[in-house]
Design a protein around this motif. Structure first.
Motif, short mmCIF file in Angstrom:
data_model
loop_
_atom_site.label_atom_id
_atom_site.label_comp_id
_atom_site.label_asym_id
_atom_site.label_seq_id
_atom_site.Cartn_x
_atom_site.Cartn_y
_atom_site.Cartn_z
N ALA A 22 -0.61 2.71 6.49
CA ALA A 22 -0.28 1.90 5.37
C ALA A 22 0.33 0.67 5.66
O ALA A 22 0.04 -0.58 5.17
N CYS A 35 0.74 4.18 -3.03
CA CYS A 35 0.66 5.44 -2.57
C CYS A 35 1.78 6.53 -3.23
O CYS A 35 1.41 7.51 -3.91
N ARG A 66 0.30 8.31 7.81
CA ARG A 66 -0.20 7.61 6.74
C ARG A 66 0.44 6.59 6.31
O ARG A 66 0.16 5.44 6.25
N PHE A 68 -7.49 6.89 1.03
CA PHE A 68 -7.00 5.66 0.23
C PHE A 68 -8.17 5.01 -0.74
O PHE A 68 -7.68 4.65 -1.72
N ILE A 101 0.84 -1.15 0.09
CA ILE A 101 0.12 -0.04 0.16
C ILE A 101 0.85 1.26 0.01
O ILE A 101 0.70 2.13 -0.77
N LEU A 102 1.82 1.17 0.75
CA LEU A 102 2.81 2.25 0.74
C LEU A 102 3.33 2.65 -0.59
O LEU A 102 3.66 3.78 -0.94
#
Length: 139
Positions: free
Chosen positions: A24, A9, A20, A62, A5-6
């Motif tokens: 993540a 992003c 955040r 997200f 997810i990081l």
């Protein structure tokens, strides 16, 4: 993890604050479908200054950016999983609330067949089964 997810992003240019990043990371480490309150509890272990409001804002961001998918299983809680994963369906344990992911090619083929029979081409679907675990009979 290349598709974390990081990383996703970063790939879309989303500004990543420290909080955040923690959210993540917690999502990446989750093997379940946490709701915002569960994410908050897990994230607070890494950053005690994180707030529930920050978690809600972050999951909303997200989701809007296509990083997370919001799931609602009829229990009044919005749960989350990484978006864009391989297709799968869900079985919800009525007693524990556990969500079991599964994929069955026979079910997929049957859905396609039904849609075609009704004159449709499927462009997507969601299937959620709800059940209770069968207890072994006592002998």
């Amino acid at each position: 993890m290349a598709d974390s997810i990081l990383n996703r992003c970063a790939g879309i240019g989303l500004r990543m604050t420290g909080q955040r990043k923690v959210i993540a990371m917690v999502l990446d480490q989750s093997n379940d479908h946490p709701d915002a309150e569960e994410l908050f509890a897990r994230a607070a272990k890494h950053d005690p200054n994180i707030s529930l409001a920050t978690v809600y804002r972050t999951v909303k961001t997200f989701e809007a950016r296509g990083i997370l998918e919001k799931l609602e299983f009829g229990d009044g809680r919005a749960r989350y999983e990484a978006a864009g994963r391989a297709h799968h369906d869900h079985l919800i344990d009525e007693d524990s609330g556990a969500v079991i992911e599964f994929y069955d090619p026979d079910i997929e083929a049957l859905q396609e067949k039904i849609a075609a029979k009704l004159g449709y081409e499927l462009t997507g679907h969601r299937m959620e089964l709800v059940g209770k675990k069968i207890k072994p009979s006592e002998s």
